[in-house]
Motif scaffolding. Structure first.
Motif, PDB file in Angstrom:
ATOM      1  N   LEU A   4       0.857  -1.186   0.000  1.00 21.83           N
ATOM      2  CA  LEU A   4       0.000   0.000   0.000  1.00 21.83           C
ATOM      3  C   LEU A   4       0.892   1.235   0.000  1.00 21.83           C
ATOM      4  O   LEU A   4       1.725   1.410   0.890  1.00 21.83           O
ATOM      5  CB  LEU A   4      -0.917   0.015   1.222  1.00 21.83           C
ATOM      6  N   VAL A   5       0.717   2.081  -1.026  1.00 25.81           N
ATOM      7  CA  VAL A   5       1.466   3.331  -1.133  1.00 25.81           C
ATOM      8  C   VAL A   5       0.573   4.448  -0.604  1.00 25.81           C
ATOM      9  O   VAL A   5      -0.513   4.686  -1.136  1.00 25.81           O
ATOM     10  CB  VAL A   5       1.863   3.625  -2.594  1.00 25.81           C
ATOM     11  N   VAL A   6       1.020   5.137   0.449  1.00 26.18           N
ATOM     12  CA  VAL A   6       0.242   6.220   1.050  1.00 26.18           C
ATOM     13  C   VAL A   6       1.001   7.519   0.805  1.00 26.18           C
ATOM     14  O   VAL A   6       2.020   7.797   1.439  1.00 26.18           O
ATOM     15  CB  VAL A   6       0.023   5.999   2.557  1.00 26.18           C
ATOM     16  N   GLU A   7       0.492   8.310  -0.129  1.00 31.11           N
ATOM     17  CA  GLU A   7       1.172   9.530  -0.571  1.00 31.11           C
ATOM     18  C   GLU A   7       0.125  10.500  -1.107  1.00 31.11           C
ATOM     19  O   GLU A   7      -0.695  10.111  -1.944  1.00 31.11           O
ATOM     20  CB  GLU A   7       2.207   9.167  -1.652  1.00 31.11           C
ATOM     21  N   ASP A   8       0.137  11.751  -0.616  1.00 33.24           N
ATOM     22  CA  ASP A   8      -0.885  12.704  -1.037  1.00 33.24           C
ATOM     23  C   ASP A   8      -0.546  13.390  -2.353  1.00 33.24           C
ATOM     24  O   ASP A   8      -1.422  14.019  -2.954  1.00 33.24           O
ATOM     25  CB  ASP A   8      -1.145  13.733   0.060  1.00 33.24           C
ATOM     26  N   GLU A   9       0.688  13.305  -2.831  1.00 32.84           N
ATOM     27  CA  GLU A   9       1.025  13.820  -4.159  1.00 32.84           C
ATOM     28  C   GLU A   9       0.647  12.743  -5.175  1.00 32.84           C
ATOM     29  O   GLU A   9       1.330  11.725  -5.317  1.00 32.84           O
ATOM     30  CB  GLU A   9       2.516  14.141  -4.241  1.00 32.84           C
ATOM     31  N   ASP A  28      -1.508  -0.916  -4.216  1.00 38.21           N
ATOM     32  CA  ASP A  28      -2.669  -0.045  -4.122  1.00 38.21           C
ATOM     33  C   ASP A  28      -2.213   1.318  -3.623  1.00 38.21           C
ATOM     34  O   ASP A  28      -1.114   1.458  -3.067  1.00 38.21           O
ATOM     35  CB  ASP A  28      -3.713  -0.626  -3.165  1.00 38.21           C
ATOM     36  N   VAL A  29      -3.064   2.329  -3.791  1.00 37.03           N
ATOM     37  CA  VAL A  29      -2.702   3.702  -3.434  1.00 37.03           C
ATOM     38  C   VAL A  29      -3.757   4.298  -2.520  1.00 37.03           C
ATOM     39  O   VAL A  29      -4.962   4.122  -2.736  1.00 37.03           O
ATOM     40  CB  VAL A  29      -2.550   4.575  -4.702  1.00 37.03           C
ATOM     41  N   ALA A  30      -3.311   5.016  -1.489  1.00 36.68           N
ATOM     42  CA  ALA A  30      -4.186   5.813  -0.626  1.00 36.68           C
ATOM     43  C   ALA A  30      -3.642   7.236  -0.601  1.00 36.68           C
ATOM     44  O   ALA A  30      -2.427   7.441  -0.529  1.00 36.68           O
ATOM     45  CB  ALA A  30      -4.237   5.237   0.791  1.00 36.68           C
ATOM     46  N   GLY A  31      -4.552   8.224  -0.658  1.00 31.56           N
ATOM     47  CA  GLY A  31      -4.117   9.606  -0.760  1.00 31.56           C
ATOM     48  C   GLY A  31      -4.013  10.352   0.548  1.00 31.56           C
ATOM     49  O   GLY A  31      -3.522  11.483   0.581  1.00 31.56           O
ATOM     50  N   ASP A  32      -4.472   9.745   1.645  1.00 28.21           N
ATOM     51  CA  ASP A  32      -4.348  10.400   2.954  1.00 28.21           C
ATOM     52  C   ASP A  32      -4.321   9.345   4.053  1.00 28.21           C
ATOM     53  O   ASP A  32      -4.543   8.158   3.809  1.00 28.21           O
ATOM     54  CB  ASP A  32      -5.481  11.407   3.188  1.00 28.21           C
ATOM     55  N   GLY A  33      -4.053   9.800   5.270  1.00 34.23           N
ATOM     56  CA  GLY A  33      -3.891   8.876   6.382  1.00 34.23           C
ATOM     57  C   GLY A  33      -5.159   8.128   6.745  1.00 34.23           C
ATOM     58  O   GLY A  33      -5.118   6.941   7.085  1.00 34.23           O
ATOM     59  N   VAL A  49       4.300   1.726   2.155  1.00 28.04           N
ATOM     60  CA  VAL A  49       5.174   2.845   1.790  1.00 28.04           C
ATOM     61  C   VAL A  49       4.438   4.097   2.232  1.00 28.04           C
ATOM     62  O   VAL A  49       3.442   4.503   1.629  1.00 28.04           O
ATOM     63  CB  VAL A  49       5.466   2.869   0.282  1.00 28.04           C
ATOM     64  N   LEU A  50       4.911   4.717   3.300  1.00 28.28           N
ATOM     65  CA  LEU A  50       4.131   5.718   4.040  1.00 28.28           C
ATOM     66  C   LEU A  50       4.807   7.083   4.034  1.00 28.28           C
ATOM     67  O   LEU A  50       5.872   7.262   4.631  1.00 28.28           O
ATOM     68  CB  LEU A  50       3.940   5.230   5.484  1.00 28.28           C
ATOM     69  N   ASP A  51       4.173   8.043   3.353  1.00 28.83           N
ATOM     70  CA  ASP A  51       4.649   9.418   3.434  1.00 28.83           C
ATOM     71  C   ASP A  51       4.368   9.936   4.849  1.00 28.83           C
ATOM     72  O   ASP A  51       3.303   9.673   5.411  1.00 28.83           O
ATOM     73  CB  ASP A  51       3.933  10.285   2.403  1.00 28.83           C
ATOM     74  N   ARG A  52       5.309  10.663   5.391  1.00 32.08           N
ATOM     75  CA  ARG A  52       5.150  11.082   6.785  1.00 32.08           C
ATOM     76  C   ARG A  52       4.177  12.249   6.942  1.00 32.08           C
ATOM     77  O   ARG A  52       3.390  12.290   7.891  1.00 32.08           O
ATOM     78  CB  ARG A  52       6.524  11.462   7.367  1.00 32.08           C
ATOM     79  N   ASP A  53       4.222  13.188   6.020  1.00 35.37           N
ATOM     80  CA  ASP A  53       3.397  14.400   6.130  1.00 35.37           C
ATOM     81  C   ASP A  53       2.133  14.222   5.308  1.00 35.37           C
ATOM     82  O   ASP A  53       2.095  14.538   4.114  1.00 35.37           O
ATOM     83  CB  ASP A  53       4.198  15.615   5.649  1.00 35.37           C
ATOM     84  N   LEU A  54       1.077  13.691   5.937  1.00 35.38           N
ATOM     85  CA  LEU A  54      -0.162  13.355   5.240  1.00 35.38           C
ATOM     86  C   LEU A  54      -1.336  14.187   5.745  1.00 35.38           C
ATOM     87  O   LEU A  54      -1.401  14.515   6.944  1.00 35.38           O
ATOM     88  CB  LEU A  54      -0.509  11.875   5.446  1.00 35.38           C
ATOM     89  N   PRO A  55      -2.308  14.502   4.868  1.00 33.85           N
ATOM     90  CA  PRO A  55      -3.564  15.109   5.344  1.00 33.85           C
ATOM     91  C   PRO A  55      -4.460  14.041   5.962  1.00 33.85           C
ATOM     92  O   PRO A  55      -4.250  12.850   5.783  1.00 33.85           O
ATOM     93  CB  PRO A  55      -4.177  15.656   4.055  1.00 33.85           C
ATOM     94  N   GLY A  56      -5.480  14.496   6.683  1.00 37.99           N
ATOM     95  CA  GLY A  56      -6.446  13.561   7.276  1.00 37.99           C
ATOM     96  C   GLY A  56      -5.950  12.963   8.572  1.00 37.99           C
ATOM     97  O   GLY A  56      -6.547  13.147   9.622  1.00 37.99           O
ATOM     98  N   MET A  57      -4.858  12.237   8.487  1.00 34.34           N
ATOM     99  CA  MET A  57      -4.183  11.691   9.660  1.00 34.34           C
ATOM    100  C   MET A  57      -2.693  11.669   9.355  1.00 34.34           C
ATOM    101  O   MET A  57      -2.277  11.165   8.308  1.00 34.34           O
ATOM    102  CB  MET A  57      -4.681  10.274   9.992  1.00 34.34           C
TER     103      MET A  57
END
Length: 223
Positions: A4-9, A28-33, A49-57
């Motif tokens: 799971l790729v978590v990245e808001d860009e 798979d992709v998620a756009g926010d926490g 794969v977790l971006d640290r600076d995410l919206p939502g959470m």
């Protein structure tokens, strides 16, 4: 392997996911926490794969939740800051690895593969069965010494069957392990991929269909 790729860009998220898919990794992709938490509640992922600076959470809170649940999911944290302090802080939250942006994509893939191996029962880098040698690190396959030119999905299906050690793998389990979330269980993707894979493996046929149950790799005489 399922990631799971978590990245808001959005562009970066899709670029990472497509690159992983090209390396036989279902992504798979998620756009926010908050979306990430929902997906993690619904599905099992080997690596996040977790971006640290995410919206939502915030990514830190997503990381804490995963660690608190004791999930087997391994976490590769991404951040725009690569200072020693930030790396230490990210790892102290429970992340398994840390990668600063910008990064070389080849390094990200190598780290994801390494974490994926840690999320699963230990197996040698090269899985051997029924005359097949599958090098999961180099992403190469041979049968009786003959190189096999496999698509990413064919490689992933063969890896899932070999990892099962001769046990039956159901159609639904193959979909879960190999295909992305949007692929319907009702599609014929598994059947088509298995047909092509069997043709490339050649004779004698090594992938058996177990009626009503799924598929398995047969044992060759002498194994």
């Amino acid at each position: 392997m399922r990631v799971l790729v978590v990245e808001d860009e959005e562009f970066l998220a899709e670029m990472i996911a497509e690159g992983l898919r090209a390396n036989a990794i279902a992504a798979d992709v998620a756009g926010d926490g908050l979306e990430a938490v929902r997906r993690l509640n619904d599905d099992v992922y080997d690596v996040l794969v977790l971006d640290r600076d995410l919206p939502g959470m915030h990514g830190d809170d997503v990381c804490r939740r995963i660690v608190h649940t004791g999930a087997v999911t391994r976490i590769l944290m991404l951040t725009a800051s690569g200072t020693v302090h930030d790396r230490v802080e990210g790892l102290s939250l429970g992340a398994d690895d840390y990668l600063a942006k910008p990064f070389a994509f080849e390094e990200l893939v190598a780290r994801v593969l390494a974490l994926g191996r840690r999320a699963r029962p230990a197996l040698p880098p090269v899985i051997r069965r029924s005359g097949i040698a599958l090098d999961t690190a180099a992403r190469q396959a041979r049968r009786h010494g003959r190189p096999l030119r496999l698509s990413p999905k064919e490689f992933a299906v063969l890896e899932a069957l070999l990892r099962a050690g001769g046990a039956v793998v159901s159609h639904d389990d193959l979909v879960e392990q190999v295909w992305e979330e949007h692929v319907s269980y009702r599609t014929n993707a598994v059947r088509v991929t298995l047909s092509r894979l069997r043709a490339k493996l050649g004779e004698p046929l090594v992938i058996e269909t177990v009626s009503g149950a799924g598929y398995r790799v047969a044992v060759e005489p002498g194994e």
